[in-house]
Design a protein around this motif. Structure first.
Motif, PDB file in Angstrom:
ATOM      1  N   VAL A 107       0.837  -1.200   0.000  1.00  0.00           N
ATOM      2  CA  VAL A 107       0.000   0.000   0.000  1.00  0.00           C
ATOM      3  C   VAL A 107       0.872   1.250   0.000  1.00  0.00           C
ATOM      4  O   VAL A 107       0.622   2.204  -0.753  1.00  0.00           O
ATOM      5  CB  VAL A 107      -0.950   0.002   1.211  1.00  0.00           C
ATOM      6  CG1 VAL A 107      -1.767   1.290   1.232  1.00  0.00           C
ATOM      7  CG2 VAL A 107      -1.874  -1.205   1.177  1.00  0.00           C
TER       8      VAL A 107
ATOM      9  N   ASN B  74      -4.118  -0.631   7.403  1.00  0.00           N
ATOM     10  CA  ASN B  74      -4.440  -1.878   6.720  1.00  0.00           C
ATOM     11  C   ASN B  74      -4.763  -2.954   7.748  1.00  0.00           C
ATOM     12  O   ASN B  74      -4.067  -3.085   8.756  1.00  0.00           O
ATOM     13  CB  ASN B  74      -3.253  -2.324   5.861  1.00  0.00           C
ATOM     14  CG  ASN B  74      -3.545  -3.595   5.098  1.00  0.00           C
ATOM     15  OD1 ASN B  74      -4.336  -3.599   4.164  1.00  0.00           O
ATOM     16  ND2 ASN B  74      -2.911  -4.689   5.493  1.00  0.00           N
TER      17      ASN B  74
ATOM     18  N   ASN C 178     -12.180   3.627  -2.905  1.00  0.00           N
ATOM     19  CA  ASN C 178     -12.638   3.993  -1.553  1.00  0.00           C
ATOM     20  C   ASN C 178     -13.875   3.189  -1.153  1.00  0.00           C
ATOM     21  O   ASN C 178     -14.855   3.704  -0.624  1.00  0.00           O
ATOM     22  CB  ASN C 178     -12.927   5.498  -1.449  1.00  0.00           C
ATOM     23  CG  ASN C 178     -12.998   5.978  -0.006  1.00  0.00           C
ATOM     24  OD1 ASN C 178     -12.553   5.302   0.928  1.00  0.00           O
ATOM     25  ND2 ASN C 178     -13.557   7.160   0.190  1.00  0.00           N
ATOM     26  N   ARG C 179     -13.809   1.888  -1.380  1.00  0.00           N
ATOM     27  CA  ARG C 179     -14.953   1.011  -1.137  1.00  0.00           C
ATOM     28  C   ARG C 179     -15.342   0.939   0.338  1.00  0.00           C
ATOM     29  O   ARG C 179     -16.466   0.576   0.673  1.00  0.00           O
ATOM     30  CB  ARG C 179     -14.653  -0.393  -1.653  1.00  0.00           C
ATOM     31  CG  ARG C 179     -13.537  -1.107  -0.897  1.00  0.00           C
ATOM     32  CD  ARG C 179     -13.123  -2.393  -1.589  1.00  0.00           C
ATOM     33  NE  ARG C 179     -12.028  -3.059  -0.894  1.00  0.00           N
ATOM     34  CZ  ARG C 179     -12.191  -4.092  -0.065  1.00  0.00           C
ATOM     35  NH1 ARG C 179     -13.409  -4.570   0.163  1.00  0.00           N
ATOM     36  NH2 ARG C 179     -11.156  -4.654   0.518  1.00  0.00           N
TER      37      ARG C 179
ATOM     38  N   LEU D  98      -6.697   6.763   4.315  1.00  0.00           N
ATOM     39  CA  LEU D  98      -6.884   5.589   3.463  1.00  0.00           C
ATOM     40  C   LEU D  98      -7.041   4.330   4.310  1.00  0.00           C
ATOM     41  O   LEU D  98      -6.237   4.069   5.205  1.00  0.00           O
ATOM     42  CB  LEU D  98      -5.681   5.443   2.529  1.00  0.00           C
ATOM     43  CG  LEU D  98      -5.609   4.178   1.680  1.00  0.00           C
ATOM     44  CD1 LEU D  98      -6.755   4.109   0.688  1.00  0.00           C
ATOM     45  CD2 LEU D  98      -4.263   4.104   0.964  1.00  0.00           C
TER      46      LEU D  98
ATOM     47  N   THR E 133      -7.367   0.119   3.851  1.00  0.00           N
ATOM     48  CA  THR E 133      -7.245  -1.015   2.936  1.00  0.00           C
ATOM     49  C   THR E 133      -7.401  -2.314   3.719  1.00  0.00           C
ATOM     50  O   THR E 133      -7.181  -2.366   4.934  1.00  0.00           O
ATOM     51  CB  THR E 133      -5.880  -1.018   2.217  1.00  0.00           C
ATOM     52  OG1 THR E 133      -4.822  -1.073   3.191  1.00  0.00           O
ATOM     53  CG2 THR E 133      -5.726   0.231   1.359  1.00  0.00           C
ATOM     54  N   GLN E 134      -7.766  -3.369   2.990  1.00  0.00           N
ATOM     55  CA  GLN E 134      -7.999  -4.673   3.609  1.00  0.00           C
ATOM     56  C   GLN E 134      -7.144  -5.737   2.936  1.00  0.00           C
ATOM     57  O   GLN E 134      -7.106  -5.834   1.712  1.00  0.00           O
ATOM     58  CB  GLN E 134      -9.472  -5.073   3.493  1.00  0.00           C
ATOM     59  CG  GLN E 134      -9.779  -6.444   4.088  1.00  0.00           C
ATOM     60  CD  GLN E 134     -11.102  -7.009   3.609  1.00  0.00           C
ATOM     61  OE1 GLN E 134     -11.649  -6.562   2.594  1.00  0.00           O
ATOM     62  NE2 GLN E 134     -11.627  -7.994   4.323  1.00  0.00           N
ATOM     63  N   SER E 135      -6.458  -6.534   3.764  1.00  0.00           N
ATOM     64  CA  SER E 135      -5.667  -7.654   3.257  1.00  0.00           C
ATOM     65  C   SER E 135      -6.311  -8.964   3.671  1.00  0.00           C
ATOM     66  O   SER E 135      -6.562  -9.185   4.861  1.00  0.00           O
ATOM     67  CB  SER E 135      -4.239  -7.609   3.818  1.00  0.00           C
ATOM     68  OG  SER E 135      -3.553  -6.468   3.374  1.00  0.00           O
TER      69      SER E 135
ATOM     70  N   PRO F 112      -3.766  -6.467  -0.584  1.00  0.00           N
ATOM     71  CA  PRO F 112      -5.085  -5.918  -0.899  1.00  0.00           C
ATOM     72  C   PRO F 112      -5.435  -5.995  -2.391  1.00  0.00           C
ATOM     73  O   PRO F 112      -4.555  -6.053  -3.242  1.00  0.00           O
ATOM     74  CB  PRO F 112      -4.989  -4.459  -0.450  1.00  0.00           C
ATOM     75  CG  PRO F 112      -3.877  -4.425   0.542  1.00  0.00           C
ATOM     76  CD  PRO F 112      -2.909  -5.462   0.079  1.00  0.00           C
TER      77      PRO F 112
ATOM     78  N   ASP G  14      -8.496  -1.323  -3.645  1.00  0.00           N
ATOM     79  CA  ASP G  14      -7.732  -0.688  -2.576  1.00  0.00           C
ATOM     80  C   ASP G  14      -6.407  -0.135  -3.095  1.00  0.00           C
ATOM     81  O   ASP G  14      -5.981   0.963  -2.717  1.00  0.00           O
ATOM     82  CB  ASP G  14      -7.469  -1.683  -1.443  1.00  0.00           C
ATOM     83  CG  ASP G  14      -8.726  -2.019  -0.656  1.00  0.00           C
ATOM     84  OD1 ASP G  14      -9.781  -1.433  -0.943  1.00  0.00           O
ATOM     85  OD2 ASP G  14      -8.647  -2.874   0.247  1.00  0.00           O
TER      86      ASP G  14
ATOM     87  N   THR H  44      -7.063   2.915  -5.100  1.00  0.00           N
ATOM     88  CA  THR H  44      -7.373   4.028  -4.193  1.00  0.00           C
ATOM     89  C   THR H  44      -6.091   4.594  -3.597  1.00  0.00           C
ATOM     90  O   THR H  44      -5.953   5.816  -3.442  1.00  0.00           O
ATOM     91  CB  THR H  44      -8.323   3.581  -3.075  1.00  0.00           C
ATOM     92  OG1 THR H  44      -9.494   2.991  -3.653  1.00  0.00           O
ATOM     93  CG2 THR H  44      -8.746   4.760  -2.206  1.00  0.00           C
TER      94      THR H  44
END
Length: 205
Positions: free
Chosen positions: A36, A113, A155-156, A163, A165-167, A176, A180, A183
């Motif tokens: 990221v 994250n 930007n879900r 910011l 983010t998802q891992s 991610p 993400d 973004t």
């Protein structure tokens, strides 16, 4: 309608480059948060040459670069509702800079994250924002309306303080996901544009 982030690695030519710089400081145990950070730098390179936007690992901090940078972007994975112990150690190591107000007036931004959709990332962004305020810095958020809530959307997670983010459980090359990472690229481009717009008149070339 939001414009999708560009994914080009091409940097801005150094001729007539704005006289500003960005440091993206991060801690990453497994490589996801690092990815990221690198995407944010990639986005910044749409406005700035490579030498003026760099990712900085907390294990290998270039303090001189951080001290001269116009914008510090702080990023951490979320552990137990907080930044990681390693990132907190970095924060604590800046106490003398806090005392001497060395970073006062700089720009600041952040990303977090985690494995969960929420993962208490908001708590981490708030923690870093408070840290930046203690240093007397100026905060830049993420002013991007979500394009949707699917994995490919910008930007879900509908975050505006910074910011998120998802891992998932997978290698950093795969997660991610694309939304993400796009973004993060958008965020880096936005951050660079913001500090270029607001750079002091005597610093413009």
């Amino acid at each position: 309608m939001n414009t999708p982030a560009k994914s080009s690695n091409t940097s801005t030519p150094t001729d007539n480059a704005p006289n500003v710089s960005i440091a993206v400081i991060f801690h990453s145990n497994y490589g996801h948060t690092k990815r990221v950070a690198e995407a944010i730098v990639q986005g910044a390179h749409q406005q700035l040459p490579a030498a003026q936007a760099k990712a900085v690992d907390v294990y290998d901090v270039d303090w001189d670069y951080l001290d001269q940078a116009d914008l510090l972007v702080f990023g951490s994975a979320v552990y137990m509702g907080s930044v990681t112990a390693e990132f907190k150690t970095f924060m604590d190591e800046t106490s003398k800079r806090w005392y001497h107000r060395k970073w006062e007036g700089k720009w600041a931004a952040a990303f977090a994250n985690s494995g969960g959709l929420s993962g208490d990332k908001l708590a981490v962004l708030q923690q870093i924002s408070l840290y930046a305020m203690q240093h007397g810095m100026n905060w830049i958020g993420l002013p991007l309306m979500p394009t949707g809530h699917e994995a490919h959307d910008l930007n879900r997670l509908s975050s505006f303080l910074g910011l998120m983010t998802q891992s998932l459980d997978g290698p950093p090359e795969e997660t991610p996901g694309s939304g993400d990472i796009d973004t993060a690229i958008w965020f880096g481009d936005h951050l660079a544009k913001t500090i270029i717009k607001h750079q002091p008149a005597d610093a413009k070339r």
